[in-house]
Motif scaffolding. Structure first.
Motif: not given
Lengths: 189, 376
Positions: B6-12
């Motif tokens: 989730a963190l990876n998708y929203v940031t990258s």
């Protein structure tokens, strides 16, 4: 105030078109290019450092090398994984892996192990974690509208193939802003 | 894994370490949950806790809207409320829970529109888009609902081109817009629309070739892989013992609510008979939604795990609620028998709750279930 079906439909269609246009503009705005330059590097994977330093984003890369180097292992950039890192860090969005002619038969054989693949006009298409991957020979490189980055390991290509690459650039079939070149013989592209 | 993704998708715009070929709304919702409740087990799981609770409320509203009967709505809501899988996954970060909540909500707005309680079909379209932007499971449910609306509206009011255009916009263009917007971060990687279409095509093809070995926790998932034909015909109970000894135990329980699941297919037969005999369109719509959603699972080639049943559970419980209340109505003591039915369902739920929520329980109390289970 009551709206007719047609008015409501028009609003929805305008919303859809606005969504499409907004996302298109947004995606284009996220691509970052660099001034045209050719940089000599001692190993192909050093191209990653060049792309990172120049801050390029969302780019198409033409990789002239035998191996794709997309291993997902390793906590830092290395020879075996630098293209994976370039995709993960969003420097690269699509890869055209241009195979030397003398390795094409071997690569064609290896491609049979990739489950999801297409083949048309001499080009195999697959994905690297969802990012488009095209595997092809120099003679099959299509006209690309977007400005590309090129990473060329000149040691693996014959004089004839090098001239073909130069001709691609000269003819405007492809345009490149960053050309990274590794190999014993220094070439001017 | 889900929190990192989730963190990876929203940031990258990348879904790793989760699979790239699933639609990404789950990451956005998970990210919102983490930002609201913290990057800790509460934050990772609160998304599902809220959507799980919301699904119960929405199923109550949907069943009430479909059958105009509060008792059927209560039974359906109570059944999903005590469903062991719904409880288990509502305490996890699997995306089936928000997807199910969205599809129930979409169908609720569709049912309200069909009954003329709301002029607009736009809300239904938005929620169909949201459901599809988490799971493709619901593609046939969405198509069936849209076809039902087209049939009912044509029969009742006639269909002119401007109205047809409006329904196409509501049920196709709006979900498509919502679906596209969810890929905002992915477009941020520099991709255009041609890339988007190719990616969707590749995602579909890749999904068809998935095997258990592609999953990170393949041993766990291998134990949860079941033939779709078995879902409603036998008790499915997989138990991992987490702690405790001979007299007491703490378990991770993956089980269908088998006393009720075994009644789902008979309920379907009853509702089909009832719907056809009395030409009750809402009963037939409920049957159609169950059949198409289940049929796609029966026909799919890739491995399916027990959590996939979450997609079909609301429809199963709508049928079952109708069936159980209809049986109660045929008995003489109407009020009393309904209360007894509700009390029995609630008691069964109370009995299961400590067991399925991983609390330390006396083993003797759950011996019958443990005897039926596959222990891993």
């Amino acid at each position: 105030m009551k709206f007719s079906y047609l008015q409501k439909s028009c609003v929805i269609l305008v919303f859809f078109l606005a969504t499409v246009v907004s996302l298109s503009v947004y995606s284009s705005s996220r691509r970052i290019y660099a001034p045209p330059q050719q940089i000599n590097i001692d190993k192909p994977y050093k191209a990653y450092d060049v792309w990172e330093q120049l801050g390029v984003k969302g780019r198409v890369v033409l990789l002239f090398d035998r191996h794709l180097n997309v291993d997902q292992e390793g906590s830092s950039v290395a020879e075996s994984n630098y293209m994976h890192w370039a995709i993960a860090k969003n420097a690269v969005r699509a890869v055209y892996h241009v195979i030397p002619d003398n390795a094409w038969e071997e690569v064609k054989h290896n491609i049979q192990n990739i489950q999801v693949r297409d083949f048309s006009n001499g080009i195999y298409r697959s994905t690297i974690e969802g990012a488009p991957l095209y595997i092809l020979r120099i003679s099959d490189i299509p006209r690309l509208r977007d400005k590309v980055m090129m990473n060329i390991n000149t040691d693996l290509y014959t004089e004839h193939e090098i001239n073909e690459i130069k001709e691609l650039l000269r003819s405007g079939k492809i345009t490149a802003d960053i050309i990274t070149e590794s190999g014993k013989t220094q070439q001017r592209f | 894994m889900h929190a990192v993704a989730a963190l990876n998708y929203v940031t990258s715009g990348h879904s790793s370490p989760d699979f790239w070929y699933h639609p990404p709304l789950k990451h956005i919702l998970e990210y919102a949950s983490i930002k609201t409740f913290g990057d800790n087990p509460y934050g990772w799981r609160m998304r599902n806790v809220l959507f799980g609770a919301g699904a119960v409320v929405m199923l109550f509203l949907l069943t009430g809207e479909l059958f105009s009967d509060t008792r059927k709505a209560f039974v359906a809501a109570l059944l999903i409320c005590i469903e062991p899988l719904h409880i288990l996954y509502s305490r996890s970060s699997f995306e089936e829970i928000p997807a199910t909540a969205f599809i129930i909500t979409a169908l609720y707005f569709t049912a309200r529109h069909l009954k003329g309680k709301t002029n607009s079909a736009i809300f239904a379209g938005v929620f169909f888009g949201l459901a599809l932007a988490i799971k493709w499971y619901f593609i046939f449910t969405w198509i069936t609902a849209a076809l039902c609306v087209a049939l009912v509206v044509t029969k009742d009011e006639g269909m002119h081109w401007d109205k047809a255009l409006y329904y196409v916009c509501s049920y196709l263009v709006i979900p498509a817009s919502v679906y596209l917007l969810v890929f905002y971060q992915w477009f941020g990687r520099g991709y255009g629309f041609r890339d988007f279409c190719l990616m969707q095509f590749d995602a579909y093809r890749t999904l068809q070739l998935v095997t258990v070995n592609d999953y990170l926790h393949k041993q766990l998932l291998g134990a949860l892989e079941f033939k779709q034909m078995q879902w409603f015909v036998k008790p499915i109970i997989i138990i991992f013992q987490n702690g405790g000894q001979d007299l007491s135990g703490q378990f991770v329980v993956f089980m269908n609510n088998f006393p009720f699941w075994l009644l789902v297919l008979p309920s379907l037969v009853y509702l089909l008979y009832h719907g056809l005999r009395y030409a009750d369109r809402h009963v037939l719509i409920a049957c159609a939604l169950f059949i198409v959603t289940y049929l796609q699972f029966l026909l799919v080639r890739r491995p399916l795990f027990i959590h996939s049943t979450m997609a079909i559970m609301p429809f199963a419980y709508i049928l079952l609620a109708y069936f159980l209340v209809s049986i109660v109505e045929k008995l003489k003591l109407k009020g009393k028998t309904f209360n007894i039915l509700m009390a029995l369902i609630a008691l069964w739920g109370v009995y299961l709750y400590p067991f399925v929520t991983g609390r330390m329980v006396p083993v003797w109390l759950y011996k019958p279930i443990l005897a039926l289970s596959h222990r891993v």
